[in-house]
Design an enzyme around this catalytic site. Sequence first.
Site, PDB file in Angstrom:
ATOM      1  CG  MET A  31     114.060  51.909  52.850  1.00  0.00           C
ATOM      2  SD  MET A  31     113.334  52.548  51.362  1.00  0.00           S
ATOM      3  CE  MET A  31     114.651  53.582  50.755  1.00  0.00           C
ATOM      4  CG  LEU A  34     121.392  47.371  57.405  1.00  0.00           C
ATOM      5  CD1 LEU A  34     121.288  46.510  58.663  1.00  0.00           C
ATOM      6  CD2 LEU A  34     120.422  48.545  57.486  1.00  0.00           C
ATOM      7  CG  HIS A  38     121.362  51.980  57.935  1.00  0.00           C
ATOM      8  ND1 HIS A  38     122.042  51.705  56.778  1.00  0.00           N
ATOM      9  CD2 HIS A  38     120.217  52.587  57.564  1.00  0.00           C
ATOM     10  CE1 HIS A  38     121.341  52.119  55.739  1.00  0.00           C
ATOM     11  NE2 HIS A  38     120.231  52.674  56.184  1.00  0.00           N
ATOM     12  N   GLY A 150     117.746  59.366  60.965  1.00  0.00           N
ATOM     13  CA  GLY A 150     118.962  60.123  60.683  1.00  0.00           C
ATOM     14  C   GLY A 150     118.646  61.549  60.260  1.00  0.00           C
ATOM     15  CE  LYS A 152     122.405  60.968  52.932  1.00  0.00           C
ATOM     16  NZ  LYS A 152     121.503  59.950  52.472  1.00  0.00           N
ATOM     17  CG  ASP A 153     117.043  60.484  54.736  1.00  0.00           C
ATOM     18  OD1 ASP A 153     116.968  60.525  53.507  1.00  0.00           O
ATOM     19  OD2 ASP A 153     117.776  59.677  55.339  1.00  0.00           O
TER      20      ASP A 153
HETATM   21  P1  AMP Z   1     117.302  54.311  54.695  1.00  0.00           P
HETATM   22  O1  AMP Z   1     117.692  52.880  54.823  1.00  0.00           O
HETATM   23  O2  AMP Z   1     118.107  55.064  53.698  1.00  0.00           O
HETATM   24  O3  AMP Z   1     115.818  54.513  54.565  1.00  0.00           O
HETATM   25  O4  AMP Z   1     117.680  54.981  56.085  1.00  0.00           O
HETATM   26  C1  AMP Z   1     117.194  54.478  57.295  1.00  0.00           C
HETATM   27  C2  AMP Z   1     117.515  55.464  58.380  1.00  0.00           C
HETATM   28  O5  AMP Z   1     118.934  55.629  58.468  1.00  0.00           O
HETATM   29  C3  AMP Z   1     116.923  56.848  58.120  1.00  0.00           C
HETATM   30  O6  AMP Z   1     116.439  57.389  59.340  1.00  0.00           O
HETATM   31  C4  AMP Z   1     118.107  57.619  57.601  1.00  0.00           C
HETATM   32  O7  AMP Z   1     118.023  59.003  57.829  1.00  0.00           O
HETATM   33  C5  AMP Z   1     119.239  57.011  58.410  1.00  0.00           C
HETATM   34  N1  AMP Z   1     120.526  57.236  57.749  1.00  0.00           N
HETATM   35  C6  AMP Z   1     120.827  56.971  56.452  1.00  0.00           C
HETATM   36  N2  AMP Z   1     122.085  57.367  56.188  1.00  0.00           N
HETATM   37  C7  AMP Z   1     122.582  57.886  57.334  1.00  0.00           C
HETATM   38  C8  AMP Z   1     123.831  58.475  57.698  1.00  0.00           C
HETATM   39  N3  AMP Z   1     124.822  58.615  56.826  1.00  0.00           N
HETATM   40  N4  AMP Z   1     123.994  58.903  58.962  1.00  0.00           N
HETATM   41  C9  AMP Z   1     122.978  58.789  59.872  1.00  0.00           C
HETATM   42  N5  AMP Z   1     121.778  58.250  59.583  1.00  0.00           N
HETATM   43  C10 AMP Z   1     121.581  57.805  58.336  1.00  0.00           C
END
Ligand code: AMP
Length: 285
Positions: A31, A34, A38, A150, A152-153
Amino acid sequence: MLQVFTDKISLKDFITGVKKNKKTLGFVPTMGALHDGHLSLIQQASNECDIVICSIFVNPTQFNEKEDYDRYPRIPEKDIDLLKNTSCSCIFVPSREEIYEQENYDLIQIDLGELDNILEGKFRPGHFSGVVTVVKKLFDIIEPDKAYFGQKDYQQLLTIRKMAAAFNLPVSIISCPIIREKDGLAMSSRNLLLSDEERKFAPTIYKCLEEAKDKLKIQTIDAVQHWAREELKKSKLVEFEYFEIRDARDLSKIEQLQTGMKIVIVTALRVGKIRLIDNIVINLN
Ligand code: AMP
């Protein structure tokens, strides 16, 4: 050179070329706003695939609070600049209309079972319907060989695996480790929204997870959960949601810890107005 696409027809042309040349395609949905978390997904994708596509789309259907959607950080120019220095080959930055053709948002219907009702599912009603819908739509356009998410989620990862299996999608879902700040805070785009005081408190979340992991060696699940919940609730900045020790396979409750089990400690809370989540996975030896 990094290619930027905003419409799916041009992106499809690019992908047809990639497939014709028998290159493997790795996909990293994001989303935006970055950070190194990411970028680690992009790095892992480029280690394993010939071509890496990253998408940047703040998906309206996965936000259960309008305020959270409105204030979500959006810095696409900065993101694109950042990606120029990575091994990412192509970025897809669609408008809302490019993904959702109708105003009334057509969500896919899929039974996520308990995952939709517990933990994140309970505190963010409708969130996972939105997540699996957008990821399915992006998979349909991009048809990746591998997609990177990640840890993380954590619950999101499980729901996406479930969705991919339910639709028999020929994509491998790859889980990537959590990237943290030096003080332990899991990197997140939402960290940008924390005040100085909130940011100072935020690493306590990871400290609690680590301490809980240690305590589990000598205390019961209930005792450790109780300790951590009380610890987190001590701060006036915190609106506590959950701290749970669960089976890593499906996030179900655990009766008793046993050697050989893989467990995950998951937590969510608001620090000020900002909702943060974190977890650690533990293999019990
Ligand atoms: P988002 O932009 O928050 O939707 O995240 C996009 C992708 O990046 C998702 O698969 C998240 O799980 C991953 N992600 C977000 N934060 C982290 C982090 N700190 N370490 C590893 N992956 C992450």
